[in-house]
Design an enzyme around this catalytic site. Structure first.
Site, PDB file in Angstrom:
ATOM      1  N   ASN A 175      55.476   4.706  73.123  1.00 45.15           N
ATOM      2  CA  ASN A 175      56.795   5.079  72.626  1.00 45.15           C
ATOM      3  C   ASN A 175      57.631   3.837  72.377  1.00 45.15           C
ATOM      4  OD1 ASN A 175      59.525   4.937  74.270  1.00 45.15           O
ATOM      5  ND2 ASN A 175      57.868   5.094  75.796  1.00 45.15           N
ATOM      6  N   PHE A 229      66.024   4.176  73.806  1.00 43.26           N
ATOM      7  CA  PHE A 229      67.169   4.760  74.530  1.00 43.26           C
ATOM      8  C   PHE A 229      67.973   5.705  73.622  1.00 43.26           C
ATOM      9  CE2 PHE A 229      67.779   1.023  77.764  1.00 43.26           C
ATOM     10  CZ  PHE A 229      66.584   1.354  78.363  1.00 43.26           C
ATOM     11  N   SER A 262      62.710  -1.654  80.065  1.00 45.51           N
ATOM     12  CA  SER A 262      62.174  -1.030  78.862  1.00 45.51           C
ATOM     13  C   SER A 262      61.834  -2.105  77.840  1.00 45.51           C
ATOM     14  CB  SER A 262      63.190  -0.064  78.250  1.00 45.51           C
ATOM     15  OG  SER A 262      62.748   0.368  76.970  1.00 45.51           O
ATOM     16  N   ASN A 279      61.693  -1.566  74.705  1.00 47.58           N
ATOM     17  CA  ASN A 279      62.134  -1.064  73.408  1.00 47.58           C
ATOM     18  C   ASN A 279      63.588  -1.365  73.058  1.00 47.58           C
ATOM     19  OD1 ASN A 279      59.574   0.116  72.942  1.00 47.58           O
ATOM     20  ND2 ASN A 279      60.133   1.809  74.296  1.00 47.58           N
ATOM     21  N   THR A 280      64.292  -2.070  73.948  1.00 41.52           N
ATOM     22  CA  THR A 280      65.627  -2.581  73.640  1.00 41.52           C
ATOM     23  C   THR A 280      65.517  -4.097  73.621  1.00 41.52           C
ATOM     24  OG1 THR A 280      66.777  -0.701  74.641  1.00 41.52           O
ATOM     25  CG2 THR A 280      68.013  -2.770  74.428  1.00 41.52           C
TER      26      THR A 280
END
Length: 374
Positions: free
Chosen positions: A116, A120, A181, A183-184
């Site tokens: 994924n 957020f 995370s 993904n940030t």
């Protein structure tokens, strides 16, 4: 039954299937009597002492739900009806944000994994607070997992975490700082000792003001070196946190697959051993004094037991739940009892950290790690 439902859900894109599942769980949550009955039947399957206490939180058993599934705190009651000992919502940010462009969620069934890069995506802390405030059934702890908005500069990240504490901490039973995370952009830099210390001290100070006594956890990555795990544990203890959650998703790709080329965090079975390695290292570094919530690659009762013996007091599931379905909690609890009895443990509590006290039992085969990082 769930195999058929899963086959139908897997005809849709991963994110669309997720929304359909969350809608069903949200509607289930409106059926108060049904929720209570379902939860009671699952817990009745436990015929041994499965209770655990972590950071002052009392749980009926060690199987909880990780953050990431219910990002908006919209289906907490439906999830608790399935028997989870605790549910963690989020990750939530102060302001709403759409997350990364779609597609951003990918299944890899052959490896029991997901990738994924959601970023957020959520409707903001205030929206989730409304959902939490509306709840009237409180059979188990609910945690709130918090992060920063993507467009907030890293040097101002503390402000976002503190704002989330103000909005959400009074409504949750514990708070989790997500600084891991992938993904940030730049978020994992917050795990570096100097920045991490500043962040955790600020969040802890505000939490003590707005919700005194609420436990604060830090969620860390599986990609940390053993030495970095030691540093994080030392910072967490120095800042007075209640414990750590080990681990988040990994940026490693320990297998070849067309989907593995997608960017984002990998979760599921391939993260099992890297997460276990971090749990073992963190437990050893703190001498068992720092409570650990273990997560990563949990599909079977053996996986739960392995994390307990490695040092986790509670074990969270996420990807395994997507693949295994609503009956997963009951199956895990039914399978855990014989494993405890086999090794002479009278309770879950006695098994926590057992591998640090005695050699692993010969009856429990040791599986090869999928990649060497701790």
């Amino acid at each position: 039954m769930y195999r058929l439902a899963r086959a139908l859900l897997f005809l849709f894109s991963a994110e669309r299937a997720h929304r359909l599942g969350m809608t069903a769980l949200r509607w289930l949550g409106h059926l108060a009597g049904t929720c209570r009955g379902m939860r009671a039947r699952t817990l009745a399957a436990v015929t041994y002492d499965a209770s655990v206490k972590v950071a002052g939180l009392e749980l009926a058993h060690p199987v909880a739900l990780a953050a990431g599934l219910d990002k908006e705190a919209e289906a907490v009651d439906g999830l608790l009806a399935l028997g989870f000992a605790a549910v963690e919502v989020g990750t939530l940010t102060p302001r709403p944000q759409p997350g990364n462009p779609k597609p951003r969620l990918f299944r890899i069934p052959e490896h029991r994994a997901l990738i994924n890069r959601m970023g957020f995506n959520n409707h903001g802390a205030a929206n989730a607070a409304e959902h939490l405030r509306a709840r009237t059934w409180h059979p188990a702890p609910v945690g709130v997992n918090i992060g920063k908005n993507k467009d907030t500069p890293l040097e101002q990240a503390v402000d976002d975490y503190v704002a989330c504490v103000d909005t959400l901490a009074p409504l949750g039973d514990y708070v989790v700082v997500n600084a891991s995370s992938p993904n940030t952009p730049g978020l994992r830099k917050l795990q570096e000792p100097e920045q991490l210390t500043a962040l955790l001290r600020a969040v802890k100070a505000r939490l003590d003001q707005v919700a005194p006594g609420k436990p604060l956890f830090l969620k860390i990555a599986p990609d940390l070196t053993p030495e970095a795990v030691d540093e994080v544990v030392d910072v967490v203890r120095a800042c007075g946190l209640a414990g750590i959650i080990a681990t988040n998703t990994t940026i490693a790709r320990p297998f070849e697959h067309p989907v593995a080329k997608e960017t984002g965090g990998l979760s599921g079975a391939p993260v099992r051993e890297p997460a276990n390695a971090v749990i073992r290292r963190a437990y050893a570094r703190s001498g068992g004094a720092l409570p650990i919530i273990g997560v990563g690659g949990v599909f079977t009762a053996e996986d739960v037991y392995e994390k307990l013996r490695a040092g986790a007091s509670v074990v969270q599931v996420y990807t395994g739940f997507i693949y295994e379905g609503p009956g997963m909690v009951r199956r895990l609890l039914e399978g855990l009892g014989p494993l405890l009895a086999r090794d002479g443990f009278r309770s879950v509590h006695e098994a926590i950290g057992a591998d640090h006290r005695v050699a692993p039992p010969a009856a429990l085969p040791q599986r090869e790690p999928l990649h060497p990082q701790a």
